[in-house]
Design a protein around this motif. Sequence first.
Motif, PDB file in Angstrom:
ATOM      1  N   GLY A  64       6.816  -2.370   3.245  1.00  0.00           N
ATOM      2  CA  GLY A  64       7.515  -1.445   2.355  1.00  0.00           C
ATOM      3  C   GLY A  64       8.117  -2.139   1.141  1.00  0.00           C
ATOM      4  N   THR A  65       7.914  -3.434   1.047  1.00  0.00           N
ATOM      5  CA  THR A  65       8.493  -4.196  -0.064  1.00  0.00           C
ATOM      6  C   THR A  65       7.919  -3.718  -1.392  1.00  0.00           C
ATOM      7  OG1 THR A  65       8.697  -6.122   1.371  1.00  0.00           O
ATOM      8  CG2 THR A  65       8.859  -6.499  -0.991  1.00  0.00           C
ATOM      9  N   GLY A  66       8.811  -3.511  -2.349  1.00  0.00           N
ATOM     10  CA  GLY A  66       8.387  -3.042  -3.658  1.00  0.00           C
ATOM     11  C   GLY A  66       8.579  -1.555  -3.849  1.00  0.00           C
ATOM     12  N   TYR A  67       8.922  -0.844  -2.758  1.00  0.00           N
ATOM     13  CA  TYR A  67       9.097   0.609  -2.837  1.00  0.00           C
ATOM     14  C   TYR A  67      10.549   1.028  -2.592  1.00  0.00           C
ATOM     15  CZ  TYR A  67       4.053   0.494  -2.796  1.00  0.00           C
ATOM     16  OH  TYR A  67       2.745   0.226  -3.123  1.00  0.00           O
ATOM     17  N   GLU A  68      11.453   0.045  -2.716  1.00  0.00           N
ATOM     18  CA  GLU A  68      12.869   0.346  -2.481  1.00  0.00           C
ATOM     19  C   GLU A  68      13.456   1.253  -3.559  1.00  0.00           C
ATOM     20  OE1 GLU A  68      12.072  -3.841  -0.873  1.00  0.00           O
ATOM     21  OE2 GLU A  68      11.518  -2.662  -2.631  1.00  0.00           O
ATOM     22  N   VAL A  69      12.709   1.480  -4.642  1.00  0.00           N
ATOM     23  CA  VAL A  69      13.171   2.395  -5.682  1.00  0.00           C
ATOM     24  C   VAL A  69      13.321   3.803  -5.120  1.00  0.00           C
ATOM     25  CG1 VAL A  69      10.825   2.911  -6.473  1.00  0.00           C
ATOM     26  CG2 VAL A  69      12.751   3.191  -8.055  1.00  0.00           C
ATOM     27  N   TYR A  70      12.580   4.091  -4.053  1.00  0.00           N
ATOM     28  CA  TYR A  70      12.757   5.375  -3.364  1.00  0.00           C
ATOM     29  C   TYR A  70      13.919   5.209  -2.383  1.00  0.00           C
ATOM     30  CZ  TYR A  70       8.040   6.279  -5.121  1.00  0.00           C
ATOM     31  OH  TYR A  70       6.942   6.455  -5.930  1.00  0.00           O
ATOM     32  N   PRO A  71      14.990   5.970  -2.538  1.00  0.00           N
ATOM     33  CA  PRO A  71      16.175   5.782  -1.684  1.00  0.00           C
ATOM     34  C   PRO A  71      15.870   5.875  -0.198  1.00  0.00           C
ATOM     35  CG  PRO A  71      16.691   7.210  -3.537  1.00  0.00           C
ATOM     36  CD  PRO A  71      15.216   7.004  -3.565  1.00  0.00           C
ATOM     37  N   PHE A  72      14.959   6.776   0.180  1.00  0.00           N
ATOM     38  CA  PHE A  72      14.657   6.929   1.606  1.00  0.00           C
ATOM     39  C   PHE A  72      13.933   5.705   2.154  1.00  0.00           C
ATOM     40  CE2 PHE A  72      11.646   9.354  -1.003  1.00  0.00           C
ATOM     41  CZ  PHE A  72      10.433   8.757  -0.677  1.00  0.00           C
ATOM     42  N   VAL A  73      13.150   5.040   1.322  1.00  0.00           N
ATOM     43  CA  VAL A  73      12.510   3.795   1.765  1.00  0.00           C
ATOM     44  C   VAL A  73      13.561   2.697   1.898  1.00  0.00           C
ATOM     45  CG1 VAL A  73      10.873   1.966   1.166  1.00  0.00           C
ATOM     46  CG2 VAL A  73      10.249   4.364   0.791  1.00  0.00           C
ATOM     47  N   ALA A  74      14.451   2.606   0.927  1.00  0.00           N
ATOM     48  CA  ALA A  74      15.521   1.603   0.987  1.00  0.00           C
ATOM     49  C   ALA A  74      16.366   1.799   2.244  1.00  0.00           C
ATOM     50  CB  ALA A  74      16.393   1.694  -0.260  1.00  0.00           C
ATOM     51  N   ALA A  88       6.723   0.034   7.976  1.00  0.00           N
ATOM     52  CA  ALA A  88       7.947   0.541   7.354  1.00  0.00           C
ATOM     53  C   ALA A  88       7.746   1.915   6.738  1.00  0.00           C
ATOM     54  CB  ALA A  88       8.427  -0.437   6.288  1.00  0.00           C
ATOM     55  N   LEU A  89       6.538   2.189   6.240  1.00  0.00           N
ATOM     56  CA  LEU A  89       6.291   3.448   5.527  1.00  0.00           C
ATOM     57  C   LEU A  89       5.666   4.527   6.402  1.00  0.00           C
ATOM     58  CD1 LEU A  89       5.047   2.201   2.029  1.00  0.00           C
ATOM     59  CD2 LEU A  89       7.380   2.653   2.817  1.00  0.00           C
ATOM     60  N   GLU A  90       5.465   4.251   7.700  1.00  0.00           N
ATOM     61  CA  GLU A  90       4.926   5.299   8.577  1.00  0.00           C
ATOM     62  C   GLU A  90       5.852   6.510   8.519  1.00  0.00           C
ATOM     63  OE1 GLU A  90       1.961   6.410  10.347  1.00  0.00           O
ATOM     64  OE2 GLU A  90       2.171   4.698  11.722  1.00  0.00           O
ATOM     65  N   GLY A  91       5.256   7.696   8.286  1.00  0.00           N
ATOM     66  CA  GLY A  91       6.026   8.928   8.228  1.00  0.00           C
ATOM     67  C   GLY A  91       6.404   9.369   6.839  1.00  0.00           C
ATOM     68  N   TYR A  92       6.333   8.444   5.874  1.00  0.00           N
ATOM     69  CA  TYR A  92       6.822   8.741   4.529  1.00  0.00           C
ATOM     70  C   TYR A  92       5.722   9.004   3.497  1.00  0.00           C
ATOM     71  CZ  TYR A  92      11.449   7.633   6.212  1.00  0.00           C
ATOM     72  OH  TYR A  92      12.630   7.662   6.916  1.00  0.00           O
ATOM     73  N   LEU A  93       4.471   8.798   3.880  1.00  0.00           N
ATOM     74  CA  LEU A  93       3.372   9.129   2.965  1.00  0.00           C
ATOM     75  C   LEU A  93       2.963  10.560   3.268  1.00  0.00           C
ATOM     76  CD1 LEU A  93       1.264   5.851   2.876  1.00  0.00           C
ATOM     77  CD2 LEU A  93       3.362   6.456   1.666  1.00  0.00           C
ATOM     78  N   PHE A  94       3.348  11.470   2.404  1.00  0.00           N
ATOM     79  CA  PHE A  94       3.269  12.893   2.727  1.00  0.00           C
ATOM     80  C   PHE A  94       1.822  13.379   2.804  1.00  0.00           C
ATOM     81  CE2 PHE A  94       3.626  17.472   2.010  1.00  0.00           C
ATOM     82  CZ  PHE A  94       4.556  17.770   2.993  1.00  0.00           C
ATOM     83  N   MET A 113       1.975   9.327  -2.978  1.00  0.00           N
ATOM     84  CA  MET A 113       2.329   9.992  -1.729  1.00  0.00           C
ATOM     85  C   MET A 113       3.833   9.924  -1.448  1.00  0.00           C
ATOM     86  SD  MET A 113      -0.957   8.872   0.591  1.00  0.00           S
ATOM     87  CE  MET A 113      -0.732  10.135   1.832  1.00  0.00           C
ATOM     88  N   LEU A 114       4.461   8.830  -1.835  1.00  0.00           N
ATOM     89  CA  LEU A 114       5.917   8.736  -1.690  1.00  0.00           C
ATOM     90  C   LEU A 114       6.620   9.701  -2.641  1.00  0.00           C
ATOM     91  CD1 LEU A 114       6.451   4.866  -1.387  1.00  0.00           C
ATOM     92  CD2 LEU A 114       6.688   6.563   0.438  1.00  0.00           C
ATOM     93  N   THR A 115       6.074   9.851  -3.835  1.00  0.00           N
ATOM     94  CA  THR A 115       6.643  10.800  -4.802  1.00  0.00           C
ATOM     95  C   THR A 115       6.556  12.213  -4.268  1.00  0.00           C
ATOM     96  OG1 THR A 115       6.091   9.388  -6.680  1.00  0.00           O
ATOM     97  CG2 THR A 115       6.427  11.722  -7.141  1.00  0.00           C
TER      98      THR A 115
END
Length: 277
Positions: A64-74, A88-94, A113-115
Amino acid sequence: EEPAATPTPVQSEDAALEDMQRTMRVTIIEGTKLEDMASQLEEKITAEGGTFSAARFLELCKTGTGYEVYPFVADALGGENAASRNYALEGYLFPDTYEIFVHTSEEAVIDKMLTRFSEIVSREEFSAALSQSGMSLDDAVTLASVIQKEGTSESFSKISAVFHNRLSGGMPLQSDVTAQYASGKSALTMTQEDVSIDSPYNTYRVTGLPVGPICSPGEAALVAAVTPDADYVAEGYLYFLLTDPATGVIAYSKTYAEHAALAEQYAPLWAQHDARQ
């Protein structure tokens, strides 16, 4: 016969530009795991002439490194269980239908997908329900992922009620789909060995929610996670199971005796289903 005309530099540049601007549509269904998603994306994109690495995609999703700009990832990366998760990103790629460039990158697909996930969870209805539930977004996504794999949109809110009752009562969720995620087995008939696998995802072994999401839940499952069926919560339902796999109908019980009787009744149908797979 005259020889074919050689493309001019301008024509070649135009063709190259047109190729770079080509798009394609990819549909990720609800309940897809990241590993399956990666394989699907690689297959479809390369079939169109693009270059996409499932391994690279999963590597990015793992940390998930590099995607901390998304608060939910952080928030997910900062959680106490972050290091124990498979991805780390399982569940968050819509899961949705996306139009992407054929010549895209793994990073660009993840961003898109995170957007989309951010758009979904920012909707007023969901935000209000999440706030009222008292759950963190990460817990809601984790629970939604289990609900997604356990039923259909018609049963989501009732399944959610059962899980909420078990959580509030300090009972383990004992969800087969979490043991399946941990073991890689997908059969309806689970053995004692299957449900005993030592994993922070296996809710037969851990109390409370699994360590993280087990798939990409859709909007209906996300909403159900934070708005369980109020009647089923109040009436104290603690068990559910699939009846006939051909119909997908779910049966609910308040006691273990009722649940065990139903399991004995429908187990032969589960075995038949597994034998045909």
